[in-house]
Design a protein around this motif. Structure first.
Motif, PDB file in Angstrom:
ATOM      1  N   ALA A 154       0.947  -1.227   0.097  1.00 50.76           N
ATOM      2  CA  ALA A 154       0.015  -0.115   0.160  1.00 50.76           C
ATOM      3  C   ALA A 154       0.864   1.329  -0.135  1.00 50.76           C
ATOM      4  O   ALA A 154       0.667   2.352  -0.812  1.00 50.76           O
ATOM      5  N   VAL A 155       2.022   0.961   0.709  1.00 50.54           N
ATOM      6  CA  VAL A 155       2.844   2.498   0.705  1.00 50.54           C
ATOM      7  C   VAL A 155       3.430   2.550  -0.526  1.00 50.54           C
ATOM      8  O   VAL A 155       3.577   3.821  -1.200  1.00 50.54           O
ATOM      9  N   ALA A 156       3.908   1.458  -1.189  1.00 51.03           N
ATOM     10  CA  ALA A 156       4.421   1.679  -2.745  1.00 51.03           C
ATOM     11  C   ALA A 156       3.558   2.209  -3.813  1.00 51.03           C
ATOM     12  O   ALA A 156       3.821   2.891  -4.336  1.00 51.03           O
ATOM     13  N   ARG A 157       2.219   1.579  -3.520  1.00 47.48           N
ATOM     14  CA  ARG A 157       1.270   2.095  -4.508  1.00 47.48           C
ATOM     15  C   ARG A 157       1.020   3.514  -4.257  1.00 47.48           C
ATOM     16  O   ARG A 157       0.850   4.398  -5.376  1.00 47.48           O
ATOM     17  N   GLU A 158       0.837   4.333  -2.911  1.00 45.01           N
ATOM     18  CA  GLU A 158       0.467   5.498  -2.953  1.00 45.01           C
ATOM     19  C   GLU A 158       1.696   6.214  -3.275  1.00 45.01           C
ATOM     20  O   GLU A 158       1.406   7.649  -3.827  1.00 45.01           O
ATOM     21  N   LEU A 159       2.942   5.899  -3.233  1.00 47.27           N
ATOM     22  CA  LEU A 159       4.063   6.686  -3.781  1.00 47.27           C
ATOM     23  C   LEU A 159       4.391   6.417  -5.263  1.00 47.27           C
ATOM     24  O   LEU A 159       5.320   6.972  -5.589  1.00 47.27           O
ATOM     25  N   GLY A 160       3.632   5.511  -5.779  1.00 49.37           N
ATOM     26  CA  GLY A 160       3.944   5.435  -7.332  1.00 49.37           C
ATOM     27  C   GLY A 160       5.123   4.432  -7.592  1.00 49.37           C
ATOM     28  O   GLY A 160       5.770   4.598  -8.544  1.00 49.37           O
ATOM     29  N   MET A 161       5.469   3.523  -6.654  1.00 51.72           N
ATOM     30  CA  MET A 161       6.533   2.719  -6.700  1.00 51.72           C
ATOM     31  C   MET A 161       6.268   1.319  -6.819  1.00 51.72           C
ATOM     32  O   MET A 161       5.045   1.030  -6.526  1.00 51.72           O
ATOM     33  N   VAL A 162       6.655   0.356  -7.396  1.00 49.14           N
ATOM     34  CA  VAL A 162       6.815  -0.952  -7.507  1.00 49.14           C
ATOM     35  C   VAL A 162       7.323  -1.781  -6.284  1.00 49.14           C
ATOM     36  O   VAL A 162       8.089  -0.941  -5.504  1.00 49.14           O
ATOM     37  N   SER A 163       6.680  -2.648  -5.612  1.00 47.35           N
ATOM     38  CA  SER A 163       6.869  -3.236  -4.532  1.00 47.35           C
ATOM     39  C   SER A 163       8.417  -3.685  -4.555  1.00 47.35           C
ATOM     40  O   SER A 163       8.979  -3.589  -3.442  1.00 47.35           O
ATOM     41  N   SER A 164       8.766  -4.106  -5.522  1.00 47.66           N
ATOM     42  CA  SER A 164      10.263  -4.537  -5.450  1.00 47.66           C
ATOM     43  C   SER A 164      11.286  -3.369  -5.114  1.00 47.66           C
ATOM     44  O   SER A 164      12.253  -3.651  -4.598  1.00 47.66           O
ATOM     45  N   ALA A 165      10.926  -2.312  -5.680  1.00 46.79           N
ATOM     46  CA  ALA A 165      11.830  -1.008  -5.547  1.00 46.79           C
ATOM     47  C   ALA A 165      11.783  -0.752  -3.947  1.00 46.79           C
ATOM     48  O   ALA A 165      12.801  -0.368  -3.352  1.00 46.79           O
ATOM     49  N   LEU A 166      10.566  -0.809  -3.431  1.00 44.61           N
ATOM     50  CA  LEU A 166      10.244  -0.383  -2.069  1.00 44.61           C
ATOM     51  C   LEU A 166      11.442  -1.263  -1.092  1.00 44.61           C
ATOM     52  O   LEU A 166      11.819  -0.871  -0.163  1.00 44.61           O
ATOM     53  N   TYR A 167      11.012  -2.591  -1.507  1.00 41.17           N
ATOM     54  CA  TYR A 167      11.908  -3.573  -0.664  1.00 41.17           C
ATOM     55  C   TYR A 167      13.397  -3.276  -0.512  1.00 41.17           C
ATOM     56  O   TYR A 167      13.965  -3.996   0.277  1.00 41.17           O
ATOM     57  N   ARG A 168      13.984  -2.680  -1.542  1.00 37.84           N
ATOM     58  CA  ARG A 168      15.430  -2.369  -1.431  1.00 37.84           C
ATOM     59  C   ARG A 168      15.580  -1.385  -0.271  1.00 37.84           C
ATOM     60  O   ARG A 168      16.796  -1.154   0.205  1.00 37.84           O
ATOM     61  N   TYR A 169      14.669  -0.717   0.013  1.00 34.53           N
ATOM     62  CA  TYR A 169      14.641   0.267   1.362  1.00 34.53           C
ATOM     63  C   TYR A 169      14.320  -0.268   2.392  1.00 34.53           C
ATOM     64  O   TYR A 169      15.113  -0.276   3.639  1.00 34.53           O
ATOM     65  N   PHE A 170      13.261  -1.068   2.720  1.00 39.28           N
ATOM     66  CA  PHE A 170      12.736  -1.888   3.742  1.00 39.28           C
ATOM     67  C   PHE A 170      12.344  -3.369   3.327  1.00 39.28           C
ATOM     68  O   PHE A 170      11.331  -3.531   2.727  1.00 39.28           O
TER      69      PHE A 170
END
Length: 230
Positions: free
Chosen positions: A39-55
């Motif tokens: 949900a965080v990734a979606r709201e930021l316009g990111m793909v989940s795999s990109a967010l996982y590189r941060y958390f």
């Protein structure tokens, strides 16, 4: 560090901050239990795999938010203590307690994250311990200074509690008498109980003038740990 490396580091910090800001918005809207990386990734316009590189996981993101909250609260307590440096220890105690309350009222969802109901399935790692201790360390420092310079009024503990009192003093509050360590632990719990009762609505219909009530209660806690007002 090269210019390109510095730019990448700044970009990473900015994305990390944006992720945490969005996560805090979700905490306010849904609560910690429903926090979702997707949900965080979606709201930021990111793909989940990109967010996982941060958390890499929800728990990693929760831990970052928890540490930030503890550090923010600790900074508020430390700043209040520094601003009241010329006051006597009992007055500094009350000032720090009021700073804790003020921070909680200004950051209710972050306060709920660190002092509200446990998040199902989440276990806080050891990296949260020192940030969580910052407020207590400020209050313990006030007691230690008062004890070394002026002494503290002390209430004896029951004989059966004496071994535990000595352990608490030796392990958690070196330099303070065992009976003061027991009183400090109780006051610490009562402080956050007072703040939590107000923040979560338990004082509704009970306490109207909450500023005066809290200041009086904080002064009573100061008396309880042996501090004396002029």
């Amino acid at each position: 560090m090269s210019t390109s490396q510095g730019a990448r580091a700044r970009a990473r910090m900015e994305v990390t901050a944006a992720i945490k800001d969005e996560a805090r918005r979700q905490l306010a809207a849904e609560g910690a239990a429903k926090l979702s990386l997707r949900a965080v990734a979606r709201e930021l316009g990111m793909v989940s795999s990109a967010l996982y590189r941060y958390f890499p996981s929800r728990d990693d993101l929760l831990t970052a938010l928890i540490i930030d909250a503890y550090d923010s609260l600790g900074e508020a307590a430390e700043a209040a203590h520094a601003a009241a440096a010329d006051a006597v220890p009992a007055e500094r105690w009350v000032t720090v307690c009021e700073a804790v309350r003020g921070w909680a009222l200004a950051h209710p969802h972050e306060y709920a994250l660190i002092y509200g109901s446990p998040v199902p399935g989440y276990s806080a790692p050891d990296t949260t311990i020192m940030p969580a201790a910052r407020v207590a360390l400020v209050l313990i420092g006030i007691l230690r200074e008062a004890f070394e310079r002026r002494g503290l009024a002390r209430t004896p503990v029951p004989a059966e509690l004496a071994p535990e009192a000595r352990r608490m003093a030796d392990e958690l509050m070196p330099g303070l008498p065992p009976e003061v360590a027991v009183a400090m632990a109780a006051a610490w719990a009562q402080l956050f109980g007072l703040v939590g009762f107000e923040l979560f609505g338990q004082f509704k219909g009970v306490v109207d003038d909450r500023d005066l009530f809290f200041r009086h209660a904080a002064a009573q806690l100061a008396h309880g740990v042996g501090l004396v007002f002029p």
